[in-house]
Scaffold this active site. Structure first.
Site, PDB file in Angstrom:
ATOM      1  N   TYR A   1      -1.792  -0.510  10.716  1.00 11.56           N
ATOM      2  CA  TYR A   1      -1.815  -0.817   9.271  1.00 11.56           C
ATOM      3  C   TYR A   1      -0.459  -0.481   8.655  1.00 11.56           C
ATOM      4  CZ  TYR A   1      -3.833  -0.998   4.501  1.00 11.56           C
ATOM      5  OH  TYR A   1      -4.130  -1.305   3.188  1.00 11.56           O
TER       6      TYR A   1
ATOM      7  N   SER B   1       0.845  -1.189   0.000  1.00 13.01           N
ATOM      8  CA  SER B   1       0.000   0.000   0.000  1.00 13.01           C
ATOM      9  C   SER B   1       0.880   1.238   0.000  1.00 13.01           C
ATOM     10  CB  SER B   1      -0.866   0.008   1.266  1.00 13.01           C
ATOM     11  OG  SER B   1      -1.538   1.225   1.409  1.00 13.01           O
TER      12      SER B   1
HETATM   13  P1  NDP Z   1     -11.415  -6.016   0.148  1.00 13.99           P
HETATM   14  O1  NDP Z   1     -11.905  -5.909   1.540  1.00 13.99           O
HETATM   15  O2  NDP Z   1     -12.369  -5.897  -0.973  1.00 13.99           O
HETATM   16  O3  NDP Z   1     -10.594  -7.373  -0.047  1.00 13.99           O
HETATM   17  C1  NDP Z   1      -9.837  -7.955   0.959  1.00 13.99           C
HETATM   18  C2  NDP Z   1      -9.695  -9.435   0.638  1.00 13.99           C
HETATM   19  O4  NDP Z   1      -8.862 -10.046   1.625  1.00 13.99           O
HETATM   20  C3  NDP Z   1     -11.027 -10.144   0.648  1.00 13.99           C
HETATM   21  O5  NDP Z   1     -11.082 -11.064  -0.419  1.00 13.99           O
HETATM   22  C4  NDP Z   1     -11.014 -10.875   1.978  1.00 13.99           C
HETATM   23  O6  NDP Z   1     -11.764 -12.078   1.870  1.00 13.99           O
HETATM   24  C5  NDP Z   1      -9.540 -11.200   2.106  1.00 13.99           C
HETATM   25  N1  NDP Z   1      -9.168 -11.490   3.486  1.00 13.99           N
HETATM   26  C6  NDP Z   1      -9.216 -10.678   4.563  1.00 13.99           C
HETATM   27  N2  NDP Z   1      -8.860 -11.353   5.674  1.00 13.99           N
HETATM   28  C7  NDP Z   1      -8.563 -12.609   5.268  1.00 13.99           C
HETATM   29  C8  NDP Z   1      -8.148 -13.782   5.952  1.00 13.99           C
HETATM   30  N3  NDP Z   1      -7.937 -13.790   7.275  1.00 13.99           N
HETATM   31  N4  NDP Z   1      -7.959 -14.905   5.239  1.00 13.99           N
HETATM   32  C9  NDP Z   1      -8.171 -14.923   3.905  1.00 13.99           C
HETATM   33  N5  NDP Z   1      -8.559 -13.835   3.198  1.00 13.99           N
HETATM   34  C10 NDP Z   1      -8.757 -12.702   3.885  1.00 13.99           C
HETATM   35  O7  NDP Z   1     -10.271  -4.901   0.022  1.00 13.99           O
HETATM   36  P2  NDP Z   1      -9.191  -4.565  -1.116  1.00 13.99           P
HETATM   37  O8  NDP Z   1      -9.476  -5.264  -2.358  1.00 13.99           O
HETATM   38  O9  NDP Z   1      -9.078  -3.095  -1.129  1.00 13.99           O
HETATM   39  O10 NDP Z   1      -7.863  -5.128  -0.429  1.00 13.99           O
HETATM   40  C11 NDP Z   1      -6.951  -5.995  -1.070  1.00 13.99           C
HETATM   41  C12 NDP Z   1      -5.535  -5.605  -0.670  1.00 13.99           C
HETATM   42  O11 NDP Z   1      -5.250  -4.305  -1.172  1.00 13.99           O
HETATM   43  C13 NDP Z   1      -5.298  -5.552   0.836  1.00 13.99           C
HETATM   44  O12 NDP Z   1      -4.036  -6.128   1.124  1.00 13.99           O
HETATM   45  C14 NDP Z   1      -5.258  -4.055   1.120  1.00 13.99           C
HETATM   46  O13 NDP Z   1      -4.485  -3.737   2.251  1.00 13.99           O
HETATM   47  C15 NDP Z   1      -4.634  -3.543  -0.164  1.00 13.99           C
HETATM   48  N6  NDP Z   1      -4.845  -2.125  -0.436  1.00 13.99           N
HETATM   49  C16 NDP Z   1      -6.103  -1.605  -0.587  1.00 13.99           C
HETATM   50  C17 NDP Z   1      -6.271  -0.269  -0.798  1.00 13.99           C
HETATM   51  C18 NDP Z   1      -7.615   0.364  -0.898  1.00 13.99           C
HETATM   52  O14 NDP Z   1      -7.707   1.605  -0.861  1.00 13.99           O
HETATM   53  N7  NDP Z   1      -8.706  -0.389  -1.038  1.00 13.99           N
HETATM   54  C19 NDP Z   1      -5.123   0.644  -0.910  1.00 13.99           C
HETATM   55  C20 NDP Z   1      -3.845  -0.022  -0.770  1.00 13.99           C
HETATM   56  C21 NDP Z   1      -3.729  -1.334  -0.552  1.00 13.99           C
HETATM   57  P3  NDP Z   1     -12.654 -12.762   3.019  1.00 13.99           P
HETATM   58  O15 NDP Z   1     -13.233 -11.673   3.854  1.00 13.99           O
HETATM   59  O16 NDP Z   1     -13.661 -13.530   2.219  1.00 13.99           O
HETATM   60  O17 NDP Z   1     -11.700 -13.652   3.752  1.00 13.99           O
END
Ligand code: NDP
Length: 254
Positions: free
Chosen positions: A162, A149
């Site tokens: 974070y 990020s």
């Molecule tokens: P979402 O919340 O849409 O996606 C997060 C994903 O991570 C989901 O598929 C969720 O699936 C999965 N996840 C969370 N916890 C677990 C776990 N314990 N085990 C397995 N899977 C898990 O958010 P984003 O798409 O935005 O996030 C994706 C990545 O991008 C993250 O690493 C985030 O930090 C990063 N990011 C996002 C930004 C933003 O502004 N959105 C900016 C910079 C980085 P489920 O709940 O089904 O397990």
């Protein structure tokens, strides 16, 4: 005549593992990699979402396996990699994308939220990478893409936990990159700015959540597809090209 060294890494028939593929950036990345010809293993906790995405991709001719797993445990990370190797017999690309963002001021932070961010955002990346390396080597090389990020580079109020998790991802990625590049394994760090996803839904501190949502409303944020495009770009360069780090923000974010 074209120089064979200029040939792009071709994803046709290759196997890509995408964690956190039940929503947001991970789901978009799975769609984009499938469109580029990769066979896919998609992982997250919400099995219904994974199944729906797999159905969609298979209807379009893709080959997809789903793994319901908690990436915040070593066993979960290992299970995802093992399922991919078992299903397809090889792994070429690992996209470590699963993550959570529990923003709050330090004094008001729940230690359990810190624990979850370190376990999923940092240790999940480390454990899945560790498990995948023998398979990437066996495939003759491959690619690890770690979704960090902007918060892995720039720290700020309410982001302490974070920031710590994403700073860790950046350090781990650089160490891994230097350790495995000679084996034909490329490691790329992706650092998105604000992307419109479900990530903000779980911010536990009400004032922080309200402020963050206001910031997002005041701009044209990235779409998940923008980050997915960047990921497909980095994994399809000619083999000699290693994109180490890619910072991608909405124009409005400054
Ligand atoms: P979402 O919340 O849409 O996606 C997060 C994903 O991570 C989901 O598929 C969720 O699936 C999965 N996840 C969370 N916890 C677990 C776990 N314990 N085990 C397995 N899977 C898990 O958010 P984003 O798409 O935005 O996030 C994706 C990545 O991008 C993250 O690493 C985030 O930090 C990063 N990011 C996002 C930004 C933003 O502004 N959105 C900016 C910079 C980085 P489920 O709940 O089904 O397990």
């Amino acid at each position: 005549m074209t120089d064979p060294r200029d040939e792009a890494n071709d994803l046709n028939g290759k196997v890509a593992v995408v964690t956190g593929a039940s929503s947001g950036i991970g789901a978009a990345t799975a769609r984009a990699l499938a469109a580029a010809g990769a066979r896919l293993v998609i992982a997250a906790r919400r099995e219904d979402r994974l199944t729906a995405l797999a159905d969609e991709l298979e209807a379009g001719g893709g080959e997809v396996r789903t793994v319901a797993a908690d990436l915040g445990t070593p066993a979960g990370a290992e299970a995802v990699v093992a399922a991919a190797a078992e299903a397809f017999g090889r792994i070429d690309v690992l996209v470590n994308n699963a993550g959570v963002m529990f923003l709050a001021p330090v004094e008001e932070s729940d230690p359990n939220d810190w624990d979850a961010m370190i376990r999923v955002n940092l240790l999940g990346v480390m454990n899945a990478s560790r498990a995948a390396l023998p398979h990437l080597r066996a495939a003759g090389g491959g690619h690890v893409v770690n979704v960090s990020s902007v918060s892995g580079r720039f720290a700020g109020p309410t982001q302490g936990g974070y920031n710590a998790s994403k700073w860790g991802v950046n350090g781990f990625s650089e160490a891994l990159r230097r350790e495995v590049h000679a084996d034909g394994i490329t490691v790329t760090l992706i650092e998105p700015g604000i992307v419109a996803t479900e990530l903000t839904d779980h911010i536990p501190h009400p004032a922080t959540k309200t402020r963050y949502e206001g910031v997002v409303r005041g701009m044209d944020p990235l779409r998940s597809e923008d980050v997915a495009d960047a990921i497909v770009y980095v994994v399809t360069r000619p083999k000699r090209v290693a994109i180490n780090e890619l910072l991608i923000r909405p124009l409005d974010q400054g």
